[in-house]
Motif scaffolding. Structure first.
Motif, PDB file in Angstrom:
ATOM      1  N   LEU A 128       1.783   0.439 -19.333  1.00  0.00           N
ATOM      2  CA  LEU A 128       1.643  -0.295 -18.073  1.00  0.00           C
ATOM      3  C   LEU A 128       0.865   0.474 -17.014  1.00  0.00           C
ATOM      4  N   ALA A 129       1.217   1.755 -16.830  1.00  0.00           N
ATOM      5  CA  ALA A 129       0.632   2.512 -15.728  1.00  0.00           C
ATOM      6  C   ALA A 129      -0.895   2.615 -15.803  1.00  0.00           C
ATOM      7  N   PRO A 130      -1.471   2.909 -16.972  1.00  0.00           N
ATOM      8  CA  PRO A 130      -2.932   3.014 -17.009  1.00  0.00           C
ATOM      9  C   PRO A 130      -3.624   1.683 -16.714  1.00  0.00           C
ATOM     10  N   ARG A 131      -3.049   0.600 -17.216  1.00  0.00           N
ATOM     11  CA  ARG A 131      -3.657  -0.714 -16.951  1.00  0.00           C
ATOM     12  C   ARG A 131      -3.667  -0.967 -15.449  1.00  0.00           C
ATOM     13  N   LEU A 132      -2.533  -0.681 -14.838  1.00  0.00           N
ATOM     14  CA  LEU A 132      -2.391  -0.890 -13.403  1.00  0.00           C
ATOM     15  C   LEU A 132      -3.356  -0.001 -12.624  1.00  0.00           C
ATOM     16  N   ALA A 133      -3.437   1.267 -13.012  1.00  0.00           N
ATOM     17  CA  ALA A 133      -4.318   2.200 -12.311  1.00  0.00           C
ATOM     18  C   ALA A 133      -5.767   1.763 -12.424  1.00  0.00           C
ATOM     19  N   ALA A 134      -6.144   1.282 -13.605  1.00  0.00           N
ATOM     20  CA  ALA A 134      -7.527   0.826 -13.778  1.00  0.00           C
ATOM     21  C   ALA A 134      -7.775  -0.407 -12.921  1.00  0.00           C
ATOM     22  N   ARG A 135      -6.788  -1.284 -12.869  1.00  0.00           N
ATOM     23  CA  ARG A 135      -6.966  -2.502 -12.070  1.00  0.00           C
ATOM     24  C   ARG A 135      -7.081  -2.163 -10.593  1.00  0.00           C
ATOM     25  N   LEU A 136      -6.304  -1.194 -10.148  1.00  0.00           N
ATOM     26  CA  LEU A 136      -6.325  -0.808  -8.730  1.00  0.00           C
ATOM     27  C   LEU A 136      -7.467   0.141  -8.437  1.00  0.00           C
ATOM     28  N   ARG A 137      -8.132   0.596  -9.464  1.00  0.00           N
ATOM     29  CA  ARG A 137      -9.166   1.621  -9.356  1.00  0.00           C
ATOM     30  C   ARG A 137      -8.646   2.836  -8.610  1.00  0.00           C
ATOM     31  N   THR A 138      -7.641   3.473  -9.247  1.00  0.00           N
ATOM     32  CA  THR A 138      -7.113   4.701  -8.683  1.00  0.00           C
ATOM     33  C   THR A 138      -6.828   5.677  -9.823  1.00  0.00           C
ATOM     34  N   LYS A 180       0.780  -1.233   0.000  1.00  0.00           N
ATOM     35  CA  LYS A 180       0.000   0.000   0.000  1.00  0.00           C
ATOM     36  C   LYS A 180       0.821   1.298   0.000  1.00  0.00           C
ATOM     37  N   PRO A 181       1.642   1.513  -1.014  1.00  0.00           N
ATOM     38  CA  PRO A 181       2.369   2.792  -1.070  1.00  0.00           C
ATOM     39  C   PRO A 181       1.398   3.942  -1.300  1.00  0.00           C
ATOM     40  N   ASP A 182       1.854   5.146  -0.958  1.00  0.00           N
ATOM     41  CA  ASP A 182       1.024   6.325  -1.123  1.00  0.00           C
ATOM     42  C   ASP A 182       1.074   6.848  -2.552  1.00  0.00           C
ATOM     43  N   ILE A 183       2.271   6.757  -3.137  1.00  0.00           N
ATOM     44  CA  ILE A 183       2.503   7.301  -4.479  1.00  0.00           C
ATOM     45  C   ILE A 183       3.265   6.267  -5.307  1.00  0.00           C
ATOM     46  N   VAL A 184       2.876   6.122  -6.570  1.00  0.00           N
ATOM     47  CA  VAL A 184       3.632   5.260  -7.484  1.00  0.00           C
ATOM     48  C   VAL A 184       3.967   6.075  -8.729  1.00  0.00           C
ATOM     49  N   LEU A 185       5.271   6.165  -9.039  1.00  0.00           N
ATOM     50  CA  LEU A 185       5.713   6.937 -10.194  1.00  0.00           C
ATOM     51  C   LEU A 185       6.271   6.009 -11.264  1.00  0.00           C
ATOM     52  N   VAL A 186       5.887   6.265 -12.508  1.00  0.00           N
ATOM     53  CA  VAL A 186       6.352   5.453 -13.636  1.00  0.00           C
ATOM     54  C   VAL A 186       6.843   6.409 -14.715  1.00  0.00           C
ATOM     55  N   GLY A 187       7.931   6.077 -15.382  1.00  0.00           N
ATOM     56  CA  GLY A 187       8.414   6.935 -16.467  1.00  0.00           C
ATOM     57  C   GLY A 187       7.450   6.891 -17.643  1.00  0.00           C
ATOM     58  N   ALA A 188       7.241   8.036 -18.301  1.00  0.00           N
ATOM     59  CA  ALA A 188       6.325   8.091 -19.458  1.00  0.00           C
ATOM     60  C   ALA A 188       7.060   7.632 -20.701  1.00  0.00           C
ATOM     61  N   CYS A 219      -5.377  13.489  -6.914  1.00  0.00           N
ATOM     62  CA  CYS A 219      -6.178  12.281  -6.740  1.00  0.00           C
ATOM     63  C   CYS A 219      -6.472  12.160  -5.250  1.00  0.00           C
ATOM     64  N   PRO A 220      -7.417  12.978  -4.774  1.00  0.00           N
ATOM     65  CA  PRO A 220      -7.570  13.131  -3.327  1.00  0.00           C
ATOM     66  C   PRO A 220      -8.091  11.890  -2.601  1.00  0.00           C
ATOM     67  N   ASP A 221      -8.969  11.124  -3.261  1.00  0.00           N
ATOM     68  CA  ASP A 221      -9.681  10.100  -2.499  1.00  0.00           C
ATOM     69  C   ASP A 221      -9.258   8.668  -2.786  1.00  0.00           C
ATOM     70  N   HIS A 222      -8.239   8.481  -3.576  1.00  0.00           N
ATOM     71  CA  HIS A 222      -7.847   7.112  -3.897  1.00  0.00           C
ATOM     72  C   HIS A 222      -6.343   6.945  -3.804  1.00  0.00           C
ATOM     73  N   ARG A 223      -5.941   5.738  -3.504  1.00  0.00           N
ATOM     74  CA  ARG A 223      -4.520   5.439  -3.362  1.00  0.00           C
ATOM     75  C   ARG A 223      -4.205   4.142  -4.067  1.00  0.00           C
ATOM     76  N   PRO A 224      -2.975   3.998  -4.596  1.00  0.00           N
ATOM     77  CA  PRO A 224      -1.929   5.023  -4.589  1.00  0.00           C
ATOM     78  C   PRO A 224      -2.212   6.131  -5.603  1.00  0.00           C
TER      79      PRO A 224
END
Lengths: 382, 267, 334
Positions: free
Chosen positions: C109-119, C94-102, C153-158
């Motif tokens: 990768l990042a959008p797929r992951l964000a959608a899966r995590l619903r963040t 449960k990290p607070d922030i996840v950074l990925v190079g564009a 992204c105030p209400d969701h994590r990471p």
């Protein structure tokens, strides 16, 4: 009376503009230098529908009418006037066949024109003068069931690019003394003459055709023997004039755009010259002329689409637009100052191109004579 | 090939972007009066779909989440050759970020049904997040591939996909269904033909609202957007005119940094 | 939102062929800054096969922990396996922030992951800040760079962002302390996506001017044919195309077809580098639509600087040779 375009017409304009802006500019330098038409674009234009715009769908065209055609030629002319000049003559061949041809002739030739397999040509002008058709010297003498063609045609657009030509020749005397023929390029006795070297609309191929005891079958008559003058006049006045007018309209639009850009870029006395009233007056004149010409063009082609008699209106559109384009280009050159006379800038080419539209497809004087007669007709005393 | 869905987005015409202004109160962009065009990369996606249809048959369906006035832009896609179009339009969709948009598009894809490929452009010229492809695929529980520069069918309904990465390419074999997003190098979109314009007039455009899609309201629109806009600034498109100072070494160092930042050399 | 969440910042360590992308190190630098302010720790997430050795570099650039998922299944990047591994890691820690190079990989990768995590995920960030509550403010460009938006992204994590390479600064490399945690890789039986047939490395060839992504142009100031060679070398190095103003064409250092301007070609590259160019209007109209413009001219009053993003008022003969060397060594690392 509605002054707006339909969604179909807007989409048409957009489609041609996209095509023209992408495909034509890379070829323009070579066209200016060599005077040759880029034939590699003929099939792509056919795929878009440009070559078959007035040809009925059953013969491979899209049959969208003359107003659509004006929009198409105008948009092509906005990028490079040589294109609509070449295509409008191509359409003249389509119109002559469509209006006067037999079903066999239409089936044989119209699809090839629509598909861009060849350019279309109407060879009407003799060295004896395009303004005096009855006086032409190219003869077609009937011998058995063949006509023997002798003579020369000059100032013919697309002369060297076509697989067949529509040729008007003398078969008798007076107004019923002309006939129209389809002549295949490979016919013995038919030869390509010299290529002309125009100072404008370079890239629209213009040349001579020579006929030396050229045998043409009776089947290749378009319409009846003696109907040639009607074929020529109808094709010129309805298709040719609207075509050249639309060409000049496109050039005039380009003149306006070049001027608008330059007036906002060029800085004198610390401000763009477009802020000076003297320039604004000139631009206002160009802009007004452009609008007048658009209305003349669209109205004439609309009338043709309605099946109304329109040779006066097409005559007005033709002579007026071509002259207006020249005058606007002249003013634009002056607005450009010394940049206007430099070959690096487009405006000098637009000036030359506009000037070439003036005699091409019919002189202003011939048009005005006809318009004058029509204007006076209502007042004639019985 | 049975059916290919092409996601298209109408975007404000860049030729008129200088007319864009920001509403200082709502901090949103005012787009009124700016004509729309089809997002350029979506045209490449559509061309790829049309090419597949030409060689392998099937139906090409346009899908767009857009306001009703975007019909003209969609009709251009039909004029290019798509068979029909589905427009998802509802006030509750507005304000959607890429995740919420993906939810809505996924619902649209499910409504259309029975598709083999969903094709998109890699990104749009306005929002340009490039996130919709992967997120849409996730919602549909399908694999996805971005940066596609080559697409061929191999045996059966399988695809050979070329993906461009930094310094090279990856060739992939994929089954269907799959979600793909394309780069402009993939093809040269065909010009709209006049026959196409005429044919488009009788092609079907189906307008769907959320009543038809029944997407959970918590997952769409502003409400469903997990990213929120905290600030917006219009940047003048002027040249930066940044003068590099220092020794030759300093200057060269900074030049290399800039070139790297512009994405021209890979780090 | 769980108020007992940590303030940890994670960075995706992107590698291909065991070569780490610079952006990963830049993101570690930023992560340090963000984590320090918020009182969290930094972790790098490294996936691949036989890549454990890279951990040392990551730690030396600021990672407190490196999660290493080392498995033959992960040897070459594939979207679904990488998403699966990353998702499990995030759900566990449960990290607070996840950074990925564009990068090409990160952007997929990042959008797929964000959608899966619903963040929430913001794209192509050029800057990252923290607000008063310690939440992440993500600065992104839009509308071709004409708009800059700040996303939260105030209400969701990471809170997730893809970040532009070069936007952040890596820390100085030094021996630091950190731990390596091996992550077990257990991919599901379900469809793991397309199969990789081939990976091909390609050096960009020269494009025609009008299509070129990089243009290196020279003017009268280049001086002679020998100096012109420098421009050609730089262009080759950057996979770009050489362009010219009128004088070099007249002098024969360049061909007519390479001329950019009113009566020549119009170019729209991502990067235009000009050397010895004065900037007359008829050249400028052919290149002012370039995305980024760098100009080198020893004359500080050259008109071309009005249309430049980066200005170097030095003799290009002094700049180009060391520039070429530096770029070579930077590229050579790969």
């Amino acid at each position: 009376m509605e002054f707006a375009f339909t969604e179909r017409e807007e989409m048409l304009r957009k489609a041609v503009r996209e095509f023209a802006e992408a495909e034509i500019p890379p070829r323009m330098e070579a066209m200016e230098e060599t005077g040759e038409f880029p034939m590699d674009l003929l099939k792509p234009m056919a795929q878009v529908g440009i070559t078959g715009i007035i040809t009925p769908p059953e013969f491979g065209g899209v049959g969208m009418g003359y107003l659509a055609r004006t929009i198409v030629l105008e948009e092509l002319g906005r990028v490079c006037g040589a294109f609509p000049m070449a295509l409008q003559v191509h359409h003249m061949a389509c119109a002559a066949l469509n209006d006067f041809g037999t079903d066999e002739q239409k089936k044989k030739y119209l699809p090839r024109l629509a598909a861009g397999e060849t350019m279309g040509v109407t060879a009407i002008t003799d060295p004896s003068g395009g303004s005096d058709l009855i006086g032409m010297k190219t003869v077609a003498e009937l011998k058995g069931d063949k006509y023997i063609l002798n003579g020369r045609k000059c100032f013919i657009t697309n002369s060297h690019l076509a697989d067949f030509w529509i040729v008007i020749a003398k078969t008798g005397e007076g107004a019923k003394g002309l006939s129209a023929f389809i002549v295949d390029k490979d016919t013995p006795g038919a030869k390509l003459g010299r290529k002309e070297n125009k100072f404008g609309l370079r890239g629209a191929n213009t040349g001579e055709l020579v006929f030396d005891n050229c045998e043409v079958s009776k089947e290749n008559l378009i319409g009846q023997e003696g109907e040639g003058l009607s074929v020529a006049l109808k094709t010129i006045s309805e298709t040719g004039r609207t075509g050249m007018a639309a060409t000049a309209l496109g050039i005039l639009q380009a003149v306006y755009e070049e001027t608008g850009k330059f007036a906002n870029e060029r800085v004198l006395y610390g401000k763009p010259i477009g802020t000076l009233q003297a320039i604004q007056f000139l631009v206002a004149e160009i802009y007004t002329q452009l609008d007048i010409c658009r209305l003349l063009n669209y109205r004439a082609s609309w009338m043709k689409d309605q099946g109304m008699r329109c040779d006066t209106e097409t005559g007005m559109a033709k002579y007026y637009t071509c002259n207006a384009a020249v005058e606007a280009a002249k003013k634009a050159i002056e607005i450009h100052g010394s940049y206007g006379i430099m070959k690096e800038y487009a405006i000098q080419r637009l000036f030359r191109d506009a000037m070439v539209t003036v005699p091409a497809g019919g002189t202003a004087e011939v048009a005005k004579a006809g318009i004058g007669r029509a204007a006076l007709a209502p007042f004639k005393k019985r | 090939m049975n059916r290919i869905i092409v996601c298209v987005k109408p975007v404000p015409d860049p030729k008129h972007w200088d007319k864009l202004s920001m509403d200082p109160e709502t901090k949103t962009l005012k787009r009124e009066g700016i004509p729309n065009i089809m997002n350029p990369l979506d045209k490449h996606a559509l061309e790829a779909a049309l090419a597949l249809r030409e060689s392998h048959g099937g139906e090409v369906v346009l899908l767009s989440m857009a306001p009703p006035f975007a019909k003209t832009t969609i009709r251009e896609g039909l004029a290019m050759g798509a068979d029909r179009a589905v427009i998802l339009s509802d006030r509750v969709f507005s304000g959607s970020d890429s995740l919420a948009t993906a939810e809505i598009l996924a619902a649209g894809c499910r409504w259309i049904g029975d598709f083999d490929i969903v094709l998109c452009g890699n990104q749009s010229i306005d929002g340009s997040t490039a996130q919709v492809c992967s997120q849409l695929a996730e919602m549909l529980d399908l694999p996805n591939v971005m940066h596609v520069t080559g697409l061929e069918e191999s045996a059966g309904d399988n695809l050979i996909i070329t993906q461009k990465i930094e310094n090279g390419y990856v060739k992939l074999a994929s089954g269907v269904p799959v979600v793909l997003s394309v780069r402009k190098e993939i093809n040269k979109p065909r010009y709209t033909s006049f026959a196409g314009i005429l044919a488009a007039e009788s092609k079907e455009i189906t307008m769907l609202s959320n009543k038809d899609l029944c997407v959970d309201l918590e997952r769409i629109g502003l409400v469903g957007s997990l990213t929120k806009m905290a600030g917006l600034e219009v940047r003048k498109s002027e040249r930066k005119k940044e003068k590099l100072e220092g020794t030759i070494d300093d200057i060269v160092e900074k030049l290399v940094e800039r070139i790297y930042q512009y994405g021209v050399i890979e780090g | 939102m769980d108020k007992k969440r940590n303030r940890d910042v994670w960075v995706f360590a992107e590698q291909r062929n065991s070569e780490l992308h610079d952006v990963s190190l830049e993101l570690l630098g930023k992560a340090r800054e963000l984590a320090d302010r918020a009182g969290g720790k930094i972790a790098a997430v490294l996936m691949g096969c036989q890549i454990r050795g890279i951990s040392r570099t990551l730690i030396n650039h600021g990672a407190d922990t490196v999660y290493v998922a080392d498995d033959p299944e992960l040897e070459n990047y594939r979207l679904l396996p990488y998403t699966h591994v990353f998702e499990n890691l995030i759900k566990e820690h449960k990290p607070d922030i996840v950074l990925v190079g564009a990068t090409a990989m990160g952007v997929e990768l990042a959008p797929r992951l964000a959608a899966r995590l619903r963040t929430g995920l913001s794209a192509h960030c050029i800057d990252l800040k923290l607000d008063e509550r310690g939440d992440l403010l993500q600065v992104v460009p839009g509308w071709g760079g004409g708009i800059v938006a700040t996303i939260a992204c105030p209400d969701h994590r990471p809170q997730m962002s893809t970040v532009m390479p070069g936007a952040m600064r890596a820390l100085m490399q030094e021996e630091r302390k950190g731990k390596v945690e091996d992550v077990p890789v257990d991919l599901p039986d379900s469809n793991m996506g397309p199969e990789i047939l081939e990976i091909e490395r390609v050096v960009a060839g020269e494009q025609p001017l009008e299509k070129a992504d990089v243009v290196v142009a020279g003017g009268w100031g280049v001086g002679n044919e020998e100096n012109w060679e420098l421009l050609e070398e730089l262009a080759r190095l950057l996979g770009g195309t050489v362009g010219a103003t009128r004088p070099p064409v007249d002098e024969g250092w360049a061909r007519e077809g390479q001329m950019i301007g009113q009566s020549g070609k119009t170019v729209r590259p991502t990067l235009y580098i000009g050397a010895g160019i004065s900037g007359a209007m008829h050249h400028v109209v052919g290149m002012d639509q370039s995305k980024h413009i760098i100009n080198i001219n020893s004359n500080p009053d050259a008109d071309i600087f009005e249309t430049s993003d980066v200005i170097v008022t030095e003799d290009f003969k002094k700049i180009l040779p060391p520039l070429i060397e530096k770029i070579k060594s930077r590229i050579g690392k790969r």
